[in-house]
Design a protein around this motif. Structure first.
Motif, PDB file in Angstrom:
ATOM      1  N   THR A 256      -8.586  -2.984  -3.969  1.00 47.38           N
ATOM      2  CA  THR A 256      -7.270  -2.173  -3.751  1.00 47.38           C
ATOM      3  C   THR A 256      -7.731  -1.028  -2.745  1.00 47.38           C
ATOM      4  O   THR A 256      -6.682  -0.803  -1.799  1.00 47.38           O
ATOM      5  CB  THR A 256      -6.872  -1.613  -5.159  1.00 47.38           C
ATOM      6  OG1 THR A 256      -6.448  -2.699  -5.757  1.00 47.38           O
ATOM      7  CG2 THR A 256      -5.475  -0.793  -4.973  1.00 47.38           C
TER       8      THR A 256
ATOM      9  N   THR B 108      -6.345  -0.626   1.184  1.00 50.99           N
ATOM     10  CA  THR B 108      -5.561   0.655   1.231  1.00 50.99           C
ATOM     11  C   THR B 108      -6.229   1.432   2.529  1.00 50.99           C
ATOM     12  O   THR B 108      -5.414   1.797   3.521  1.00 50.99           O
ATOM     13  CB  THR B 108      -5.824   1.671   0.364  1.00 50.99           C
ATOM     14  OG1 THR B 108      -5.310   1.092  -1.066  1.00 50.99           O
ATOM     15  CG2 THR B 108      -5.073   3.244   0.547  1.00 50.99           C
TER      16      THR B 108
ATOM     17  N   ILE C 260       0.331   2.640  -0.101  1.00 48.25           N
ATOM     18  CA  ILE C 260       0.472   2.668  -1.436  1.00 48.25           C
ATOM     19  C   ILE C 260       1.462   1.524  -1.821  1.00 48.25           C
ATOM     20  O   ILE C 260       1.427   1.118  -3.001  1.00 48.25           O
ATOM     21  CB  ILE C 260       0.474   4.015  -2.360  1.00 48.25           C
ATOM     22  CG1 ILE C 260      -0.538   5.026  -1.918  1.00 48.25           C
ATOM     23  CG2 ILE C 260       0.433   3.960  -3.874  1.00 48.25           C
ATOM     24  CD1 ILE C 260      -1.712   4.333  -1.840  1.00 48.25           C
ATOM     25  N   THR C 261       2.521   1.802  -1.059  1.00 51.26           N
ATOM     26  CA  THR C 261       3.836   0.738  -1.280  1.00 51.26           C
ATOM     27  C   THR C 261       3.327  -0.575  -1.258  1.00 51.26           C
ATOM     28  O   THR C 261       4.058  -1.639  -1.793  1.00 51.26           O
ATOM     29  CB  THR C 261       4.816   0.898  -0.343  1.00 51.26           C
ATOM     30  OG1 THR C 261       4.459   0.584   0.963  1.00 51.26           O
ATOM     31  CG2 THR C 261       5.536   2.348  -0.534  1.00 51.26           C
TER      32      THR C 261
ATOM     33  N   HIS D  86      -0.193  -0.762  -4.306  1.00 50.57           N
ATOM     34  CA  HIS D  86       0.019  -0.481  -5.872  1.00 50.57           C
ATOM     35  C   HIS D  86      -0.159  -1.895  -6.899  1.00 50.57           C
ATOM     36  O   HIS D  86      -0.031  -1.541  -7.751  1.00 50.57           O
ATOM     37  CB  HIS D  86       1.348   0.335  -5.866  1.00 50.57           C
ATOM     38  CG  HIS D  86       2.657  -0.527  -5.695  1.00 50.57           C
ATOM     39  ND1 HIS D  86       3.804  -0.310  -6.145  1.00 50.57           N
ATOM     40  CD2 HIS D  86       2.728  -1.743  -4.909  1.00 50.57           C
ATOM     41  CE1 HIS D  86       4.672  -1.059  -5.799  1.00 50.57           C
ATOM     42  NE2 HIS D  86       4.198  -1.983  -5.065  1.00 50.57           N
TER      43      HIS D  86
ATOM     44  N   ALA E 112      -6.612   6.008  -8.769  1.00 48.38           N
ATOM     45  CA  ALA E 112      -5.365   6.239  -8.035  1.00 48.38           C
ATOM     46  C   ALA E 112      -5.726   7.477  -7.263  1.00 48.38           C
ATOM     47  O   ALA E 112      -5.010   7.466  -6.032  1.00 48.38           O
ATOM     48  CB  ALA E 112      -4.295   6.396  -8.978  1.00 48.38           C
TER      49      ALA E 112
ATOM     50  N   CYS F  27      -5.242   7.441  -3.083  1.00 54.94           N
ATOM     51  CA  CYS F  27      -4.460   8.058  -2.436  1.00 54.94           C
ATOM     52  C   CYS F  27      -4.930   9.258  -1.510  1.00 54.94           C
ATOM     53  O   CYS F  27      -4.520   9.308  -0.341  1.00 54.94           O
ATOM     54  CB  CYS F  27      -3.363   8.895  -3.478  1.00 54.94           C
ATOM     55  SG  CYS F  27      -2.384   7.705  -4.501  1.00 54.94           S
TER      56      CYS F  27
ATOM     57  N   ALA G  67       2.134  10.037  -6.830  1.00 56.87           N
ATOM     58  CA  ALA G  67       1.710   8.912  -6.685  1.00 56.87           C
ATOM     59  C   ALA G  67       0.765   8.312  -7.644  1.00 56.87           C
ATOM     60  O   ALA G  67       0.764   7.224  -8.234  1.00 56.87           O
ATOM     61  CB  ALA G  67       1.247   8.565  -5.121  1.00 56.87           C
TER      62      ALA G  67
ATOM     63  N   LEU H 285       0.909   5.293 -10.383  1.00 57.52           N
ATOM     64  CA  LEU H 285       0.091   4.193 -10.350  1.00 57.52           C
ATOM     65  C   LEU H 285      -0.411   4.050 -11.919  1.00 57.52           C
ATOM     66  O   LEU H 285      -0.785   3.052 -12.620  1.00 57.52           O
ATOM     67  CB  LEU H 285      -0.952   4.237  -9.470  1.00 57.52           C
ATOM     68  CG  LEU H 285      -0.378   4.318  -7.967  1.00 57.52           C
ATOM     69  CD1 LEU H 285      -1.708   4.586  -7.048  1.00 57.52           C
ATOM     70  CD2 LEU H 285       0.186   2.958  -7.399  1.00 57.52           C
TER      71      LEU H 285
ATOM     72  N   ASP I 140       9.509   0.603  -9.615  1.00 61.95           N
ATOM     73  CA  ASP I 140       8.807   0.892  -8.504  1.00 61.95           C
ATOM     74  C   ASP I 140       9.698   1.612  -7.333  1.00 61.95           C
ATOM     75  O   ASP I 140       9.074   2.262  -6.350  1.00 61.95           O
ATOM     76  CB  ASP I 140       8.431  -0.528  -7.887  1.00 61.95           C
ATOM     77  CG  ASP I 140       9.433  -1.614  -7.622  1.00 61.95           C
ATOM     78  OD1 ASP I 140      10.138  -1.575  -8.535  1.00 61.95           O
ATOM     79  OD2 ASP I 140       9.576  -2.031  -6.618  1.00 61.95           O
TER      80      ASP I 140
END
Length: 254
Positions: free
Chosen positions: A38, A42, A72-73, A76, A125, A129, A159, A163, A209
């Motif tokens: 992840t 990102t 993040i969209t 996530h 998270a 971010c 955010a 998450l 979401d």
């Protein structure tokens, strides 16, 4: 006196259960693979998006935050997968039997597992971010840009909380179904096919979401409900599935 001793013992027992669940999570290779995957995705998105939007970037603080958190969209999804794998791993090789032998109280075990995953999800998270926003900042370092530090921190925190809540939500789904592939597949279809198709519908803001984007994007649509409603939507979805997973776990044979 005896009541005080009993409460202290219960607190120690629950604390030990939480610690055991956290230790179990940290020992699962798939958990680290999901988190690093992840993070890697990102970083890639955070590097690509500024290149494609450099000509249209206004330099305003709101645009900076929105662009910084746009990855993040997409990524996530990793936190949804994290929750599912964390809970479904109990049913691989009959590990749930060992867990229930150590923690026979099923409600305590489910709550301990939930509390144990919160710091893992929240810290991860927050780091992801912050890294996403930081990369965006350095990508536009040579452009005159406004930065509202307090607003940026608030959006990053929102955010990260979202998450974390969705990790709990998906973990509860994993407990209910007990099979990772159907749950992960269903969530991916929802996140990347169903949800985008529903955007623009008035009821879409009551999906987790979609509701979350009004909390960590600065340009929420006019028809979007107030932030307090968005938080209630996220809390509602999380609590409904968490309570359902506790009830099902308590009634289930194994």
């Amino acid at each position: 006196m005896m009541e005080t001793i009993k409460k202290a013992k219960m607190k120690r027992t629950f604390g030990n259960s939480v610690y055991a669940e956290m230790s179990k999570l940290s020992s699962l290779p798939f958990i680290w693979l999901i988190l690093f995957g992840t993070l890697a995705m990102t970083i890639i998105f955070a590097l690509v998006f500024p290149i494609n939007t450099r000509e249209n970037f206004s330099g305003e603080a709101a645009d900076f935050i929105n662009l910084g958190l746009t990855p993040i969209t997409y990524t996530h999804a990793g936190f949804y997968i994290l929750g599912v794998i964390a809970s479904c791993s109990e049913y691989i090789g009959g590990q749930i039997r060992t867990t229930l032998t150590v923690i026979p109280n099923r409600i305590e075990q489910r709550l301990a597992a939930t509390v144990g995953i919160i710091p893992v999800a929240f810290i991860s998270a927050l780091v992801i971010c912050v890294i996403s926003v930081t990369i965006t900042y350095f990508m536009f370092n040579n452009i005159d840009m406004e930065i509202d530090m307090w607003l940026t921190m608030r959006m990053i925190l929102n955010a990260a909380i979202y998450l974390t809540m969705m990790t709990i939500f998906s973990s509860a789904m994993g407990i209910i179904v007990r099979r990772s592939i159907p749950v992960v597949g269903g969530l991916m279809v929802y996140l990347f096919i169903v949800s985008p198709l529903l955007v623009g519908q008035s009821f879409a803001f009551y999906l987790p979401d979609v509701a979350s984007t009004t909390l960590w994007f600065t340009n929420a649509p006019e028809e979007a409900p107030p932030s307090i409603i968005a938080w209630m939507v996220l809390i509602g979805w999380t609590l409904v599935f968490l309570i359902a997973s506790i009830v099902i776990t308590k009634r289930r044979d194994m």
